[in-house]
Motif scaffolding. Structure first.
Motif, mmCIF file in Angstrom:
data_model
loop_
_atom_site.group_PDB
_atom_site.id
_atom_site.type_symbol
_atom_site.label_atom_id
_atom_site.label_comp_id
_atom_site.label_asym_id
_atom_site.label_seq_id
_atom_site.Cartn_x
_atom_site.Cartn_y
_atom_site.Cartn_z
ATOM 1 N N ARG A 96 4.281 7.788 -2.078
ATOM 2 C CA ARG A 96 5.312 7.119 -1.290
ATOM 3 C C ARG A 96 6.352 8.168 -0.916
ATOM 4 N NH1 ARG A 96 5.540 1.456 -1.210
ATOM 5 N NH2 ARG A 96 3.853 0.506 -2.388
ATOM 6 N N LEU B 4 6.626 -0.230 -6.402
ATOM 7 C CA LEU B 4 5.170 -0.255 -6.506
ATOM 8 C C LEU B 4 4.579 -1.645 -6.396
ATOM 9 C CD1 LEU B 4 4.665 2.279 -9.436
ATOM 10 C CD2 LEU B 4 4.845 2.714 -6.992
ATOM 11 N N ASN C 62 -2.518 8.959 0.899
ATOM 12 C CA ASN C 62 -3.517 8.857 -0.178
ATOM 13 C C ASN C 62 -4.292 10.162 -0.306
ATOM 14 O OD1 ASN C 62 -3.176 5.934 -0.738
ATOM 15 N ND2 ASN C 62 -3.931 5.721 1.348
ATOM 16 N N GLU D 81 -1.713 8.135 -4.986
ATOM 17 C CA GLU D 81 -0.986 7.456 -3.924
ATOM 18 C C GLU D 81 0.444 7.984 -3.843
ATOM 19 O OE1 GLU D 81 -1.218 3.259 -4.404
ATOM 20 O OE2 GLU D 81 -3.382 3.186 -3.999
ATOM 21 N N THR E 58 0.842 -1.198 0.000
ATOM 22 C CA THR E 58 0.000 0.000 0.000
ATOM 23 C C THR E 58 0.875 1.246 0.000
ATOM 24 O OG1 THR E 58 -0.127 0.057 2.426
ATOM 25 C CG2 THR E 58 -1.831 -1.181 1.266
ATOM 26 N N SER E 59 0.221 2.389 -0.142
ATOM 27 C CA SER E 59 0.941 3.658 -0.185
ATOM 28 C C SER E 59 1.074 4.249 1.212
ATOM 29 C CB SER E 59 0.196 4.637 -1.094
ATOM 30 O OG SER E 59 -1.135 4.819 -0.612
#
Length: 412
Positions: free
Chosen positions: A233, A131, A68, A231, A64-65
């Motif tokens: 990171r 990713l 968001n 998203e 997951t990021s």
């Protein structure tokens, strides 16, 4: 308090009880075992808690990021590109990935299964490692290529459930469908399996399907300038709340910002509560073991009253007598603590290396109980155990120091 060589010699001599003091030897051994058991158990419990925390965090962040961005109202974001470029300029942002989410029904020759279909925008191939979870079969080399049949990446458990392998085709049906002269018809699209991933979390491996954002937009009937979520990171995952605040100031009030910490707060809060309860419960075990030390030293005072009287008569002070019995208790606590640290560290290594305790991945999301030995926890546990055993020596040491040598020698 500094101890002299004489005090240390007498303390160790008293610990080596002779045949007439067999009971004292047994009680001393029980005290050492009690401290060792408490330290061992506490080290294993804290290592298990730290293992769960680290394992969940690594696997969740691998799938997951960190931050968001999505619309506050229902529906996808339109014309998201200028907003995405503005956020990408933030120095804290490592990568920004526009995504499209939606539910679909996968159909293979074996069975049908509802899944979550996620389309992502990958600009450069070197972003694949960031990713995507670990690829266990196939390759992502042609992920962005516009083939006549769009490609997808499946979770390992999902591929096994559907009975499909890399290179095979599967069909996806949109759950909402689309309007036609004959009414609402299901949206059906064929995909080719490009690769299979394994995140280590059953929820993702069994229910997620990844494809390019263009394929997802086409499948869900969205235009090329629409996305469900942006998203992010970031370089430092602990700075997610701060980054979210900055992003909020950029995007304005029409968007919702969430972080990986907020989305998983119940899980990590439960782990923190479990750690505190475990520390309290097992700390009581060490406390009970320290009471054995009180009993051992009290018996020693009664048994060694003549020796105490002789030391006092030879010029030994109250401090000398207290030091002797405090050193005895510290020796018991130190031996028990070192033994507990060695046993606990060995057990943690064995349990984690050989994955001794298996779990149902469908229930616990991970397939085994992880352990991670934290040096800070090891030091804290050792310090707490030695402190408790030291405090347990104060009462019997004070009783010994106040013993009247005349009364002690009168009946010898």
């Amino acid at each position: 308090m500094l101890f002299t060589k004489f005090e240390l010699f007498v303390a160790l001599r008293y610990l080596r009880a002779g045949r007439k003091q067999a009971v004292i030897s047994v009680v001393t051994l029980i005290s050492v075992v009690g401290v060792a058991a408490g330290v061992t158990t506490l080290n294993i419990a804290l290592a298990m808690n730290a293992g769960f925390r680290a394992e969940f965090q690594n696997r969740i962040l691998g799938a997951t990021s960190h931050v968001n961005v999505l619309k506050a109202s229902a529906g996808p974001m339109s014309e998201y590109q200028p907003l995405a470029e503005q956020i990408r300029e933030m120095p804290e942002v490592l990568a920004l990935i526009p995504t499209v989410y939606g539910q679909a029904l996968l159909v293979s020759d074996v069975r049908e299964q509802p899944v979550m279909l996620k389309g992502i925008e990958v600009r450069e191939t070197d972003q694949f490692s960031d990713l995507f979870p670990t690829i266990v079969d196939g390759s992502l080399d042609s992920f962005n290529e516009g083939d006549s049949i769009p490609t997808v990446v499946l979770g390992k458990d999902l591929a096994q459930s559907l009975g499909v392998a890399v290179g095979e085709n599967i069909r996806a049906m949109g759950l909402q469908g689309e309007l036609s002269p004959l009414g609402r018809m299901p949206r059906i699209k064929t995909f080719r399996v490009l690769a299979i991933f394994a995140s280590g979390l059953w929820e993702y491996d069994a229910n997620w399907l990844l494809c390019s954002i263009e394929a997802a937009q086409s499948f869900f009937g969205l235009s090329p300038n629409q996305a469900s979520t942006l998203e992010l990171r970031i370089h430092d995952i602990d700075e997610a709340p701060s980054v979210a605040t900055q992003v909020k100031s950029i995007v304005g009030s029409g968007y919702l910002i969430s972080t990986w910490i907020e989305l998983n707060r119940p899980l990590f809060s439960a782990l923190e509560l479990e750690r505190r309860v475990q520390g309290l419960a097992i700390g009581l075990i060490i406390l009970v073991a320290s009471l054995n030390i009180v009993g051992t030293l009290t018996l020693m005072v009664v048994e060694k009253s003549r020796g105490i009287a002789i030391i006092t008569a030879m010029g030994g002070t109250t401090r000398t007598i207290m030091a002797v019995f405090m050193l005895q208790g510290l020796a018991i606590g130190l031996v028990g603590t070192i033994l507990g640290d060695l046993l606990g560290s060995g057990a943690v290594w064995y349990f984690d290396t050989f994955q001794v305790f298996r779990l149902e991945a469908q229930v616990y999301a991970i397939p085994y109980v992880p352990f991670e030995l934290n040096p800070v926890n090891l030091i804290l546990v050792s310090g707490m155990a030695i402190l408790i055993t030291f405090l347990a020596t104060l009462y019997p040491a004070r009783v010994a120091s106040r013993l009247d040598p005349i009364e002690a020698l009168r009946y010898e």
